[in-house]
Scaffold this motif. Structure first.
Motif, mmCIF file in Angstrom:
data_model
loop_
_atom_site.group_PDB
_atom_site.id
_atom_site.type_symbol
_atom_site.label_atom_id
_atom_site.label_comp_id
_atom_site.label_asym_id
_atom_site.label_seq_id
_atom_site.Cartn_x
_atom_site.Cartn_y
_atom_site.Cartn_z
ATOM 1 N N PRO A 81 -0.712 10.920 -15.932
ATOM 2 C CA PRO A 81 -2.050 11.322 -15.486
ATOM 3 C C PRO A 81 -2.806 12.088 -16.569
ATOM 4 C CG PRO A 81 -0.430 12.826 -14.586
ATOM 5 C CD PRO A 81 0.342 11.758 -15.325
ATOM 6 N N VAL A 82 -4.115 11.882 -16.617
ATOM 7 C CA VAL A 82 -4.981 12.587 -17.562
ATOM 8 C C VAL A 82 -6.254 12.975 -16.823
ATOM 9 C CG1 VAL A 82 -6.226 12.481 -19.752
ATOM 10 C CG2 VAL A 82 -4.064 11.231 -19.492
ATOM 11 N N ASP A 83 -6.536 14.268 -16.763
ATOM 12 C CA ASP A 83 -7.733 14.751 -16.066
ATOM 13 C C ASP A 83 -8.703 15.323 -17.092
ATOM 14 O OD1 ASP A 83 -9.660 16.117 -14.494
ATOM 15 O OD2 ASP A 83 -8.230 16.246 -12.852
ATOM 16 N N ILE A 84 -9.662 14.503 -17.506
ATOM 17 C CA ILE A 84 -10.557 14.878 -18.598
ATOM 18 C C ILE A 84 -11.478 16.011 -18.187
ATOM 19 C CG2 ILE A 84 -12.293 14.061 -20.231
ATOM 20 C CD1 ILE A 84 -9.970 11.600 -18.516
ATOM 21 N N SER A 85 -12.047 15.966 -16.987
ATOM 22 C CA SER A 85 -13.003 17.010 -16.597
ATOM 23 C C SER A 85 -12.307 18.356 -16.395
ATOM 24 C CB SER A 85 -13.775 16.609 -15.331
ATOM 25 O OG SER A 85 -12.929 16.531 -14.213
ATOM 26 N N TYR A 86 -11.097 18.369 -15.850
ATOM 27 C CA TYR A 86 -10.355 19.630 -15.732
ATOM 28 C C TYR A 86 -9.996 20.156 -17.118
ATOM 29 C CZ TYR A 86 -9.581 20.002 -10.664
ATOM 30 O OH TYR A 86 -9.726 20.195 -9.317
ATOM 31 N N GLY A 87 -9.604 19.247 -18.012
ATOM 32 C CA GLY A 87 -9.286 19.666 -19.374
ATOM 33 C C GLY A 87 -10.499 20.196 -20.098
ATOM 34 N N GLY A 88 -11.659 19.536 -19.905
ATOM 35 C CA GLY A 88 -12.885 20.019 -20.528
ATOM 36 C C GLY A 88 -13.310 21.361 -19.981
ATOM 37 N N GLY A 89 -13.133 21.568 -18.668
ATOM 38 C CA GLY A 89 -13.454 22.861 -18.089
ATOM 39 C C GLY A 89 -12.596 23.971 -18.663
ATOM 40 N N LEU B 243 -23.465 8.847 -25.170
ATOM 41 C CA LEU B 243 -24.770 8.942 -25.831
ATOM 42 C C LEU B 243 -25.542 10.177 -25.386
ATOM 43 C CD1 LEU B 243 -25.905 5.206 -25.650
ATOM 44 C CD2 LEU B 243 -25.228 6.468 -27.700
ATOM 45 N N ASN B 244 -25.309 10.628 -24.148
ATOM 46 C CA ASN B 244 -26.069 11.753 -23.601
ATOM 47 C C ASN B 244 -25.284 13.054 -23.531
ATOM 48 O OD1 ASN B 244 -28.681 10.398 -22.746
ATOM 49 N ND2 ASN B 244 -27.185 9.093 -21.728
ATOM 50 N N GLY B 245 -23.961 12.992 -23.727
ATOM 51 C CA GLY B 245 -23.159 14.207 -23.776
ATOM 52 C C GLY B 245 -22.995 14.898 -22.433
ATOM 53 N N ARG B 246 -23.092 14.148 -21.337
ATOM 54 C CA ARG B 246 -22.909 14.766 -20.027
ATOM 55 C C ARG B 246 -22.281 13.764 -19.063
ATOM 56 N NH1 ARG B 246 -28.530 13.733 -20.078
ATOM 57 N NH2 ARG B 246 -29.310 12.516 -18.307
ATOM 58 N N HIS C 165 -16.916 16.947 -26.420
ATOM 59 C CA HIS C 165 -18.274 16.434 -26.573
ATOM 60 C C HIS C 165 -19.014 16.111 -25.279
ATOM 61 C CE1 HIS C 165 -16.665 15.812 -30.655
ATOM 62 N NE2 HIS C 165 -17.919 15.885 -31.044
ATOM 63 N N ILE C 166 -18.331 16.056 -24.157
ATOM 64 C CA ILE C 166 -19.019 15.764 -22.899
ATOM 65 C C ILE C 166 -19.020 17.018 -22.029
ATOM 66 C CG2 ILE C 166 -19.095 14.360 -20.817
ATOM 67 C CD1 ILE C 166 -17.825 12.109 -22.316
ATOM 68 N N HIS C 167 -20.209 17.479 -21.692
ATOM 69 C CA HIS C 167 -20.348 18.647 -20.826
ATOM 70 C C HIS C 167 -20.394 18.197 -19.372
ATOM 71 C CE1 HIS C 167 -21.169 21.838 -23.833
ATOM 72 N NE2 HIS C 167 -21.496 20.788 -24.572
ATOM 73 N N TYR C 168 -19.749 18.982 -18.522
ATOM 74 C CA TYR C 168 -19.701 18.610 -17.107
ATOM 75 C C TYR C 168 -21.071 18.800 -16.461
ATOM 76 C CZ TYR C 168 -18.190 17.967 -12.353
ATOM 77 O OH TYR C 168 -18.059 17.480 -11.075
ATOM 78 N N SER C 169 -21.488 17.784 -15.726
ATOM 79 C CA SER C 169 -22.729 17.845 -14.963
ATOM 80 C C SER C 169 -22.585 16.936 -13.759
ATOM 81 C CB SER C 169 -23.919 17.373 -15.808
ATOM 82 O OG SER C 169 -25.084 17.218 -15.004
ATOM 83 N N TYR C 170 -23.071 17.394 -12.607
ATOM 84 C CA TYR C 170 -23.165 16.469 -11.474
ATOM 85 C C TYR C 170 -24.082 15.324 -11.870
ATOM 86 C CZ TYR C 170 -20.838 19.677 -8.259
ATOM 87 O OH TYR C 170 -19.937 20.477 -7.632
ATOM 88 N N MET C 171 -23.799 14.139 -11.338
ATOM 89 C CA MET C 171 -24.480 12.934 -11.791
ATOM 90 C C MET C 171 -25.187 12.218 -10.647
ATOM 91 S SD MET C 171 -23.987 12.823 -14.995
ATOM 92 C CE MET C 171 -24.759 11.241 -15.184
ATOM 93 N N ARG C 172 -26.071 11.315 -11.045
ATOM 94 C CA ARG C 172 -26.638 10.367 -10.096
ATOM 95 C C ARG C 172 -25.520 9.471 -9.557
ATOM 96 N NH1 ARG C 172 -30.247 7.829 -14.777
ATOM 97 N NH2 ARG C 172 -30.236 10.052 -15.219
ATOM 98 N N ASP C 173 -25.777 8.791 -8.443
ATOM 99 C CA ASP C 173 -24.781 7.864 -7.922
ATOM 100 C C ASP C 173 -24.438 6.828 -8.984
ATOM 101 O OD1 ASP C 173 -24.448 8.671 -5.043
ATOM 102 O OD2 ASP C 173 -26.623 8.424 -5.099
ATOM 103 N N GLY D 148 -26.134 19.993 -19.211
ATOM 104 C CA GLY D 148 -25.777 20.759 -18.027
ATOM 105 C C GLY D 148 -26.434 20.310 -16.747
ATOM 106 N N VAL D 149 -27.395 19.374 -16.819
ATOM 107 C CA VAL D 149 -28.081 18.932 -15.606
ATOM 108 C C VAL D 149 -28.631 17.531 -15.844
ATOM 109 C CG1 VAL D 149 -30.200 20.107 -16.337
ATOM 110 C CG2 VAL D 149 -29.906 19.497 -13.935
ATOM 111 N N ASP D 150 -28.492 16.674 -14.846
ATOM 112 C CA ASP D 150 -28.934 15.293 -14.979
ATOM 113 C C ASP D 150 -30.436 15.191 -14.712
ATOM 114 O OD1 ASP D 150 -28.537 12.591 -15.469
ATOM 115 O OD2 ASP D 150 -28.274 12.133 -13.353
ATOM 116 N N PHE D 151 -31.120 14.288 -15.425
ATOM 117 C CA PHE D 151 -32.567 14.160 -15.279
ATOM 118 C C PHE D 151 -33.008 12.756 -15.685
ATOM 119 C CE2 PHE D 151 -31.755 15.368 -19.630
ATOM 120 C CZ PHE D 151 -32.621 14.587 -20.367
#
Length: 467
Positions: free
Chosen positions: A375-383, A321-324, A300-308, A99-102
């Motif tokens: 078109p395929v929107d993975i993050s919208y589908g995951g949400g 590997l990290n699930g985000r 398997h991939i949870h939405y999280s804002y990411m580093r650049d 849920g959060v990048d680190f």
């Protein structure tokens, strides 16, 4: 942050393995040590590919040092102002959930400087369920009525279309303005594609050159002045067609374009090849295979804002590997797994554009004959999946809404005219870039603004009701 002089095709060298001494400093979070080690190595006679890799890595190390300075206790205390029940184990569970990048420094969590704001946007629904012990629980199912309304209209009409008026603006922060120096500004501009049958330039702050690149821009070349704003205002139409997909209608012969690697990100590593074949499990129908990959990623991939993205050497492996990952990370993972299985897949990106404003967004397309590009929107589908809205999860495999602006029809495409210095995002084009003739302008030097001026439903024009 200044950017290095850079040939855009050199970004492929991000796929080159780093020396162990550099990796040691990087993964321990000692970025001062890493840059010092890189500087030591760059004094040697190195192969061209390794030299370029180290030059890119130096930019990455400087960026991570700047962007990850929020320690665990600082973030926890800020969140307690909004969620008093949150406990240390809550935040740790949130990180384990993706849920959060680190990053880790000597075994301690350090989060993005924007982590607090990002968690409020992406994880408020989860944190609202905290009990008195700081444990969160599964949120109640939630339906976004607007998505269902749009889907119903598209099914009935065969699609939907909107006409937008948008302004893209960029300015250089005062301390980085070099009066009288030649500056080139690249502003995002609606791409040439089937989804956007009409684009019209309305106004610009300076004379512009509009490219036909798959990363389409309006370029301004002028003399820098303090207080100068560089902008372009345009009108365009985005139309989204509705498609009912049927695996039984898939042709026996399929094309092979857009099935190759594209270093550094679309990379067929042993792990990703094993994963792709495991997900598809002997299936041969490309539509069914792509849906299996989509379902796996949305599971398997949870939405999280990411580093650049520049700071991630292998985006699809990072995600899996990290699930985000955010929308673009998920899209690149999907594209890579599809290409491994011989399914043509490409990147598409730009912005979401609706009554709430403009936000950056990325998605994917697959080519399945006889349907063409889908078109395929993975993050919208995951949400939708996390909200337990399976209807919309299935909808976003094959369909989008027209509330978008496409600026990119592929990943990692040079601007036209090309930049002389490294781009802040070498893979995408959503907010704009700028450089002087002798200096690249990078992170922290620019202010960007995107404004939605008007939007008009023009579905009747593009998808008329049959008489």
């Amino acid at each position: 942050m200044k950017m290095i002089r850079f040939d855009e095709e050199d970004i492929r060298f991000l796929a080159v393995e780093l020396p162990d001494s550099v990796k040691y400093y990087h993964f321990s979070g000692d970025f001062d040590g890493e840059t010092a080690e890189i500087d030591r190595l760059l004094k040697k006679d190195l192969p061209h590919a390794l030299k370029k890799r180290l030059e890119i890595e130096r930019v990455i190390a400087e960026g991570l040092k700047r962007d990850y300075n929020t320690d665990f206790d600082t973030l926890l205390n800020r969140l307690r102002g909004d969620f008093p029940r949150i406990q240390p184990h809550t935040l740790k569970a949130l990180t384990e959930l993706g849920g959060v990048d680190f990053i880790l420094r000597n075994g301690q969590y350090y989060f993005q400087n924007s982590a607090y704001a990002n968690i409020l946007v992406t994880r408020t629904d989860l944190l609202k369920t905290l009990d008195e012990y700081g444990n969160f629980h599964e949120p109640s199912p939630h339906i976004y009525e607007g998505q269902h309304t749009n889907a119903a209209i598209m099914k009935e009409r065969g699609g939907r279309a909107f006409k937008y008026t948008v302004s893209m603006e960029l300015s250089v922060n005062t301390e980085h303005v070099k009066e009288g120096k030649e500056i080139t500004v690249h502003l995002p501009y609606p791409a040439i594609c089937d989804e956007q049958p009409m684009t019209e330039l309305l106004e610009s702050s300076h004379p512009i050159t509009v490219s036909s690149s798959d990363h389409r821009t309006a370029a301004i070349k002028t003399q820098a002045k303090k207080g100068e704003k560089y902008f372009v205002t345009f009108r365009y139409v985005n139309r989204a067609r509705y498609t009912e997909l049927d695996p039984q209608k898939v042709s026996s012969k399929q094309p092979t374009f857009f099935t190759d690697e594209k270093l550094p990100q679309i990379r067929f590593t042993p792990f990703l090849k094993e994963l792709a074949h495991g997900i598809c499990d002997g299936e041969s129908n490309p539509l069914i295979m792509a849906k299996k990959i989509y379902d796996h990623l949305t599971d398997h991939i949870h939405y999280s804002y990411m580093r650049d993205y520049l700071y991630i050497a292998n985006i699809p492996e990072f995600a899996l590997l990290n699930g985000r990952g955010d929308c673009g990370v998920q899209a690149i993972a999907f594209i890579t797994l599809c290409r491994i299985m011989g399914i043509p897949a490409r990147w598409q990106s730009g912005c979401t554009v609706d009554g709430d404003g403009i936000g950056s967004h990325d998605w994917a397309q697959i080519y399945i004959s006889p349907y063409g590009w889908i078109p395929v929107d993975i993050s919208y589908g995951g949400g939708a999946h996390r909200r337990r809205d399976e209807e919309m999860r299935n909808y976003f495999f094959g369909n989008l809404s027209p509330f978008r602006m496409v600026t990119c029809n592929d990943i990692q495409v040079p601007f036209d005219p090309q930049k002389k210095f490294m781009r802040m995002d070498p893979y995408d084009n959503q907010v704009g870039e700028a450089e002087y003739s002798d200096e690249g302008l990078g992170f922290g030097t620019l202010h960007v603004m995107r404004k939605l001026i008007s939007m008009e439903d023009v579905t009747d024009e593009y998808f008329p009701i049959p008489k």
